[in-house]
Design a protein around this motif. Sequence first.
Motif, PDB file in Angstrom:
ATOM      1  N   GLU A 141      -4.490  -1.391 -17.910  1.00 18.54           N
ATOM      2  CA  GLU A 141      -4.160  -1.882 -16.674  1.00 18.54           C
ATOM      3  C   GLU A 141      -2.627  -1.026 -16.251  1.00 18.54           C
ATOM      4  O   GLU A 141      -2.539  -1.189 -15.043  1.00 18.54           O
ATOM      5  N   GLU A 142      -1.977  -0.426 -17.059  1.00 16.93           N
ATOM      6  CA  GLU A 142      -0.849   0.284 -16.861  1.00 16.93           C
ATOM      7  C   GLU A 142      -1.187   1.827 -16.490  1.00 16.93           C
ATOM      8  O   GLU A 142      -0.456   2.484 -16.266  1.00 16.93           O
ATOM      9  N   ARG A 143      -2.660   2.149 -16.712  1.00 15.90           N
ATOM     10  CA  ARG A 143      -2.898   3.289 -16.631  1.00 15.90           C
ATOM     11  C   ARG A 143      -3.578   3.954 -15.294  1.00 15.90           C
ATOM     12  O   ARG A 143      -4.480   4.375 -14.972  1.00 15.90           O
ATOM     13  N   ASN A 144      -2.433   3.721 -14.261  1.00 17.05           N
ATOM     14  CA  ASN A 144      -2.621   4.221 -12.776  1.00 17.05           C
ATOM     15  C   ASN A 144      -1.603   5.321 -12.593  1.00 17.05           C
ATOM     16  O   ASN A 144      -0.475   5.019 -12.836  1.00 17.05           O
ATOM     17  N   MET A 145      -2.052   6.354 -12.080  1.00 19.72           N
ATOM     18  CA  MET A 145      -1.329   7.515 -11.862  1.00 19.72           C
ATOM     19  C   MET A 145      -0.313   7.213 -11.003  1.00 19.72           C
ATOM     20  O   MET A 145       0.803   7.759 -10.931  1.00 19.72           O
ATOM     21  N   ILE A 146      -0.685   6.608  -9.780  1.00 16.75           N
ATOM     22  CA  ILE A 146       0.583   6.430  -8.760  1.00 16.75           C
ATOM     23  C   ILE A 146       1.693   5.476  -9.372  1.00 16.75           C
ATOM     24  O   ILE A 146       2.715   5.820  -9.200  1.00 16.75           O
ATOM     25  N   ARG A 147       1.148   4.481 -10.055  1.00 14.60           N
ATOM     26  CA  ARG A 147       2.190   3.647 -10.763  1.00 14.60           C
ATOM     27  C   ARG A 147       2.975   4.294 -11.596  1.00 14.60           C
ATOM     28  O   ARG A 147       4.425   4.304 -11.660  1.00 14.60           O
ATOM     29  N   LEU A 148       2.433   5.105 -12.434  1.00 10.09           N
ATOM     30  CA  LEU A 148       3.201   5.928 -13.584  1.00 10.09           C
ATOM     31  C   LEU A 148       4.221   6.995 -12.929  1.00 10.09           C
ATOM     32  O   LEU A 148       5.036   6.984 -13.371  1.00 10.09           O
ATOM     33  N   LEU A 149       3.785   7.199 -11.931  1.00 18.29           N
ATOM     34  CA  LEU A 149       4.652   8.494 -11.138  1.00 18.29           C
ATOM     35  C   LEU A 149       5.969   7.981 -10.784  1.00 18.29           C
ATOM     36  O   LEU A 149       7.014   8.483 -10.794  1.00 18.29           O
ATOM     37  N   PHE A 150       5.964   6.529 -10.517  1.00 17.27           N
ATOM     38  CA  PHE A 150       7.305   5.867  -9.922  1.00 17.27           C
ATOM     39  C   PHE A 150       7.895   5.112 -11.236  1.00 17.27           C
ATOM     40  O   PHE A 150       9.269   4.737 -10.954  1.00 17.27           O
ATOM     41  N   GLU A 180       8.712  15.236  -5.830  1.00 17.99           N
ATOM     42  CA  GLU A 180       8.116  14.906  -4.349  1.00 17.99           C
ATOM     43  C   GLU A 180       7.016  15.408  -4.083  1.00 17.99           C
ATOM     44  O   GLU A 180       6.011  14.924  -3.588  1.00 17.99           O
ATOM     45  N   GLN A 181       6.781  16.861  -4.301  1.00 17.85           N
ATOM     46  CA  GLN A 181       5.645  17.550  -4.157  1.00 17.85           C
ATOM     47  C   GLN A 181       4.589  17.087  -5.005  1.00 17.85           C
ATOM     48  O   GLN A 181       3.311  16.865  -4.628  1.00 17.85           O
ATOM     49  N   PHE A 182       5.048  16.668  -6.165  1.00 20.76           N
ATOM     50  CA  PHE A 182       3.843  16.333  -7.136  1.00 20.76           C
ATOM     51  C   PHE A 182       3.239  14.975  -6.741  1.00 20.76           C
ATOM     52  O   PHE A 182       2.181  14.527  -6.750  1.00 20.76           O
ATOM     53  N   VAL A 183       4.498  14.119  -6.391  1.00 18.20           N
ATOM     54  CA  VAL A 183       3.815  12.752  -6.129  1.00 18.20           C
ATOM     55  C   VAL A 183       3.248  12.789  -4.564  1.00 18.20           C
ATOM     56  O   VAL A 183       1.902  12.067  -4.424  1.00 18.20           O
ATOM     57  N   SER A 184       3.555  13.681  -3.688  1.00 16.09           N
ATOM     58  CA  SER A 184       2.758  13.691  -2.334  1.00 16.09           C
ATOM     59  C   SER A 184       1.410  13.977  -2.688  1.00 16.09           C
ATOM     60  O   SER A 184       0.685  13.908  -1.878  1.00 16.09           O
ATOM     61  N   GLY A 185       0.986  14.959  -3.529  1.00 18.01           N
ATOM     62  CA  GLY A 185      -0.091  15.591  -3.660  1.00 18.01           C
ATOM     63  C   GLY A 185      -1.184  14.142  -4.006  1.00 18.01           C
ATOM     64  O   GLY A 185      -2.347  14.191  -3.406  1.00 18.01           O
ATOM     65  N   TYR A 186      -0.579  13.326  -5.003  1.00 22.05           N
ATOM     66  CA  TYR A 186      -1.584  12.275  -5.182  1.00 22.05           C
ATOM     67  C   TYR A 186      -1.536  11.078  -4.298  1.00 22.05           C
ATOM     68  O   TYR A 186      -2.686  10.465  -4.125  1.00 22.05           O
ATOM     69  N   LEU A 187      -0.448  11.040  -3.600  1.00 21.88           N
ATOM     70  CA  LEU A 187      -0.617  10.083  -2.552  1.00 21.88           C
ATOM     71  C   LEU A 187      -1.421  10.428  -1.411  1.00 21.88           C
ATOM     72  O   LEU A 187      -1.951   9.480  -0.587  1.00 21.88           O
ATOM     73  N   HIS A 217       9.733  -0.136  -5.643  1.00 23.38           N
ATOM     74  CA  HIS A 217      10.203   0.943  -5.776  1.00 23.38           C
ATOM     75  C   HIS A 217      10.454   1.534  -4.214  1.00 23.38           C
ATOM     76  O   HIS A 217       9.522   2.058  -3.559  1.00 23.38           O
ATOM     77  N   PRO A 218      11.726   1.743  -3.866  1.00 26.70           N
ATOM     78  CA  PRO A 218      11.980   1.995  -2.510  1.00 26.70           C
ATOM     79  C   PRO A 218      11.466   3.625  -2.169  1.00 26.70           C
ATOM     80  O   PRO A 218      10.921   3.634  -0.884  1.00 26.70           O
ATOM     81  N   ALA A 219      11.381   4.214  -3.010  1.00 28.27           N
ATOM     82  CA  ALA A 219      10.966   5.682  -2.812  1.00 28.27           C
ATOM     83  C   ALA A 219       9.693   5.731  -2.358  1.00 28.27           C
ATOM     84  O   ALA A 219       9.055   6.345  -1.544  1.00 28.27           O
ATOM     85  N   PHE A 220       8.823   4.842  -3.052  1.00 28.92           N
ATOM     86  CA  PHE A 220       7.389   4.752  -2.521  1.00 28.92           C
ATOM     87  C   PHE A 220       7.148   4.391  -1.369  1.00 28.92           C
ATOM     88  O   PHE A 220       6.391   4.988  -0.640  1.00 28.92           O
ATOM     89  N   ASN A 221       8.094   3.552  -0.545  1.00 36.93           N
ATOM     90  CA  ASN A 221       7.687   3.050   0.793  1.00 36.93           C
ATOM     91  C   ASN A 221       7.895   4.506   1.835  1.00 36.93           C
ATOM     92  O   ASN A 221       7.084   4.725   2.557  1.00 36.93           O
ATOM     93  N   GLU A 222       8.909   4.988   1.490  1.00 36.02           N
ATOM     94  CA  GLU A 222       9.534   6.200   2.147  1.00 36.02           C
ATOM     95  C   GLU A 222       8.219   7.056   2.075  1.00 36.02           C
ATOM     96  O   GLU A 222       7.718   7.802   3.165  1.00 36.02           O
TER      97      GLU A 222
END
Length: 286
Positions: free
Chosen positions: A155-164, A177-184, A211-216
């Motif tokens: 249940e923890e093996r989610n790439m978006i969750r792991l990035l944050f 930020e670029q790494f995360v943006s690609g997955y988002l 995670h406030p950074a996720f919202n932005e």
Amino acid sequence: MANQTRLQALSDFLKARRAAISPSSVGLPEGTRRRTPGLRREEVAQLAGVSSTWYTWLEQGRDIKVSSSVLDCIATALRLTKDERKYLFALALETGTGTTPYPQDESSVISPSLQKILQELKYCPTIISDRRCGIVGWNEAAAHVFLDFSKLPIEERNMIRLLFVRKEFRRLAVNWEQFVSGYLSIFRAYYGQYVEDHWYDEFIEELKELHPAFNEMWEQSRVSSAPDVLLEFRHAKAGKMLFHLTSLQVHGSADLRCSIYTPAGDSNTETKLKQLMEQHTIEGLS
């Protein structure tokens, strides 16, 4: 996705894309009295050939009647990419495939042939993920560059969750930020496609709260089914590593994605990766 949530997602997307377009890029004067970046609503309406009132209602998330032809004009006015157009149409016309059952058993997802491909990409870290960005497969190289996903609960093996959540990823990527943006951008494409899966709304709200950074970054994210980017990693043991990320759709009954990190040809990344894996093997035998 509940109707109101879908309309809110549509509203947020239109506002974000409108704000990203400079007036001068579409032949309009910049002016000196603009309070917000990008185009005004009436300017988008003018470019799309629709009434300002109708476009305002659409952007406000009102439940109004829309047609494919009008949406196509709006997409052109907002200079949407192919993937962004698909996202717009999915939200506005509810043309997603959200009724497709979500596979609960990861063992039934990875076929023997796909597992063989993972093994053959020996020095290319590769991750197989599902439509929720859940990690359902990976090769040895990925475990060395990122982390050993087998040690995480399913249940923890989610790439978006792991990035944050995991600090290893933030330390690894030089341009996090670029790494995360690609997955988002991939995640948002899925979000529009599976418009009836309430899991997305719950997951997004959870990450926004934690995670406030996720919202932005979520509000600013684009839509792309296959971003192709060059990433620089600073590995704790191997040092600087450069990878080209290529994202491929896996054809079959399960909606899977293959993310391949190919060592940059003009770097010594592949050599470093080989040494990293060989050292691990030696340590395991000692």
